[in-house]
Design a protein around this motif. Structure first.
Motif, PDB file in Angstrom:
ATOM      1  N   ILE A  83      30.939  33.568  52.010  1.00  0.00           N
ATOM      2  CA  ILE A  83      32.160  34.030  51.350  1.00  0.00           C
ATOM      3  C   ILE A  83      32.020  35.521  51.086  1.00  0.00           C
ATOM      4  O   ILE A  83      31.036  35.961  50.484  1.00  0.00           O
ATOM      5  CB  ILE A  83      32.390  33.310  50.003  1.00  0.00           C
ATOM      6  N   ILE A  84      32.985  36.293  51.565  1.00  0.00           N
ATOM      7  CA  ILE A  84      33.091  37.688  51.140  1.00  0.00           C
ATOM      8  C   ILE A  84      34.065  37.667  49.965  1.00  0.00           C
ATOM      9  O   ILE A  84      35.251  37.440  50.150  1.00  0.00           O
ATOM     10  CB  ILE A  84      33.647  38.594  52.261  1.00  0.00           C
ATOM     11  N   ASN A  85      33.524  37.846  48.761  1.00  0.00           N
ATOM     12  CA  ASN A  85      34.384  37.815  47.569  1.00  0.00           C
ATOM     13  C   ASN A  85      34.761  39.253  47.231  1.00  0.00           C
ATOM     14  O   ASN A  85      33.921  40.040  46.801  1.00  0.00           O
ATOM     15  CB  ASN A  85      33.627  37.151  46.406  1.00  0.00           C
ATOM     16  N   ILE A  86      36.019  39.585  47.485  1.00  0.00           N
ATOM     17  CA  ILE A  86      36.469  40.936  47.173  1.00  0.00           C
ATOM     18  C   ILE A  86      36.912  40.987  45.718  1.00  0.00           C
ATOM     19  O   ILE A  86      37.669  40.135  45.252  1.00  0.00           O
ATOM     20  CB  ILE A  86      37.548  41.426  48.170  1.00  0.00           C
ATOM     21  N   VAL A  87      36.363  41.969  44.997  1.00  0.00           N
ATOM     22  CA  VAL A  87      36.610  42.116  43.562  1.00  0.00           C
ATOM     23  C   VAL A  87      37.230  43.492  43.328  1.00  0.00           C
ATOM     24  O   VAL A  87      36.702  44.496  43.804  1.00  0.00           O
ATOM     25  CB  VAL A  87      35.275  41.988  42.784  1.00  0.00           C
ATOM     26  N   ASP A  88      38.360  43.518  42.624  1.00  0.00           N
ATOM     27  CA  ASP A  88      38.995  44.787  42.262  1.00  0.00           C
ATOM     28  C   ASP A  88      38.235  45.372  41.071  1.00  0.00           C
ATOM     29  O   ASP A  88      38.322  44.844  39.958  1.00  0.00           O
ATOM     30  CB  ASP A  88      40.469  44.525  41.917  1.00  0.00           C
ATOM     31  N   ALA A  89      37.501  46.440  41.316  1.00  0.00           N
ATOM     32  CA  ALA A  89      36.628  47.005  40.281  1.00  0.00           C
ATOM     33  C   ALA A  89      37.415  47.606  39.125  1.00  0.00           C
ATOM     34  O   ALA A  89      36.871  47.787  38.038  1.00  0.00           O
ATOM     35  CB  ALA A  89      35.705  48.064  40.893  1.00  0.00           C
ATOM     36  N   THR A  90      38.715  47.877  39.333  1.00  0.00           N
ATOM     37  CA  THR A  90      39.512  48.431  38.237  1.00  0.00           C
ATOM     38  C   THR A  90      39.981  47.318  37.296  1.00  0.00           C
ATOM     39  O   THR A  90      40.567  47.582  36.252  1.00  0.00           O
ATOM     40  CB  THR A  90      40.763  49.188  38.759  1.00  0.00           C
ATOM     41  N   ASN A  91      39.731  46.091  37.695  1.00  0.00           N
ATOM     42  CA  ASN A  91      40.193  44.920  36.933  1.00  0.00           C
ATOM     43  C   ASN A  91      39.085  43.868  36.982  1.00  0.00           C
ATOM     44  O   ASN A  91      39.314  42.702  37.276  1.00  0.00           O
ATOM     45  CB  ASN A  91      41.460  44.408  37.622  1.00  0.00           C
ATOM     46  N   ILE A  92      37.872  44.344  36.686  1.00  0.00           N
ATOM     47  CA  ILE A  92      36.673  43.574  37.039  1.00  0.00           C
ATOM     48  C   ILE A  92      36.530  42.263  36.258  1.00  0.00           C
ATOM     49  O   ILE A  92      36.159  41.236  36.828  1.00  0.00           O
ATOM     50  CB  ILE A  92      35.423  44.477  36.932  1.00  0.00           C
TER      51      ILE A  92
END
Ligand code: GDP
Ligand code: K
Ligand code: MG
Length: 273
Positions: A83-92
């Motif tokens: 799984i490539i879990n993409i995380v929005d770092a501005t809304n971590i």
């Protein structure tokens, strides 16, 4: 060996942007079986033996929206290699709520920590080494839109896919919730194994009262009786309902994690949950 990677994350976290960077023009668009949700699949550039599927954006692995069901079914039934879990770092904090649930699926996983250009621009920072250590899975800072960190991300993905290392650190579960998950794990271990459900995921879902899991595992009436009893005990001790108990546990863990790994420029640390 051909690898299939699943790209999972919240809506607007940059999934499609990253998907396009990873695949270029080698894309195929179809539908997930039985639903009108678009399924994008593509071969990864310069990795001809690896492909990636862009899953619908979700916030949780509950079975309430079509997007959640499609994502769950894909992850549980299609057995992606990673799984490539993409995380929005501005809304971590909000994004990591899904991360903790994905980690229960016992599938190798890498976090692509996206929007790092925006984090930098606002004077904030994330200690990715600490974050990765706490979670026990690789975290690679990227900016999909700016094409930053993509080749580093691919290197880590390929390495993790070959190693087949599953997320092991699941110590975010504590106290009464832990006790409940633990007892239910024992109760349904064999059924989980034979239905291809990761035990930890199945037990957590049964604490939540998740219907598809009850069906998939063929949970008997007497088992259901025990599960309800365990859950009621948990609810009484915590003075809250099952869903809130799990959500609180996850957000408590995320709060501590971010306090240690995320530096916010304009805010005091108290404002980080
Ligand atoms: P999805 O809903 O997860 O597929 O997200 P999209 O790929 O559609 O991206 C949502 C929005 O975020 C779009 O406007 C993108 O251009 C923007 N975006 C994606 N990645 C980045 C990034 O790394 N930095 C910035 N600043 N914006 C990004
Ligand atoms: K944005
Ligand atoms: Mg998208």
């Amino acid at each position: 060996m051909a690898f299939v990677f699943a790209l999972a994350g919240n809506q607007n976290s940059g999934k499609t942007t990253l998907f396009n960077k990873l695949t270029g023009s080698n894309q195929h668009v179809g539908n997930f079986p039985g639903v009108t949700i678009e399924k994008k699949e593509g071969q990864i550039k310069r990795q001809k033996d690896a492909s990636v599927v862009d899953l619908p954006g979700i916030y949780s692995l509950s079975p309430y929206t079509m997007e959640e069901v499609v994502t769950r079914d894909f992850l549980l039934k299609e057995n992606p290699d990673l799984i490539i879990n993409i995380v929005d770092a501005t809304n971590i904090e909000r994004n990591l709520y899904l991360t903790l649930q994905l980690m229960e699926l016992s599938i190798p996983m890498v976090i692509a920590l996206n929007m790092m250009d925006e984090v930098r621009a606002s004077g904030n920072s994330v200690d990715v080494i600490k974050l990765s250590k706490h979670l026990g899975i690789p975290v690679v800072p990227i900016s999909a839109a700016k094409n930053e960190g993509i080749s580093e991300l691919m290197d880590v993905i390929m390495k993790s896919a070959f190693e087949k290392k599953k997320p092991s650190k699941l110590d975010f579960c504590s106290g009464e919730v832990h006790k409940a998950i633990h007892s239910i794990s024992h109760l349904i271990e064999d059924q989980a194994m034979s239905s291809g459900y990761p035990i930890r995921f199945a037990a957590t879902k049964l604490v939540e009262g998740d219907e598809p899991t009850i069906k998939a595992l063929n949970v008997s009436d007497s088992q259901m009786h025990i599960i309800n009893h365990v859950v009621e005990d948990m609810e009484k001790s915590l003075d809250t309902d099952r869903e809130a108990a799990l959500a609180d546990m996850r957000y408590n863990y995320i709060g501590k994690l971010c306090l240690d790994s995320v530096v916010k420029h304009q805010e005091t640390n108290e404002q980080i949950r």
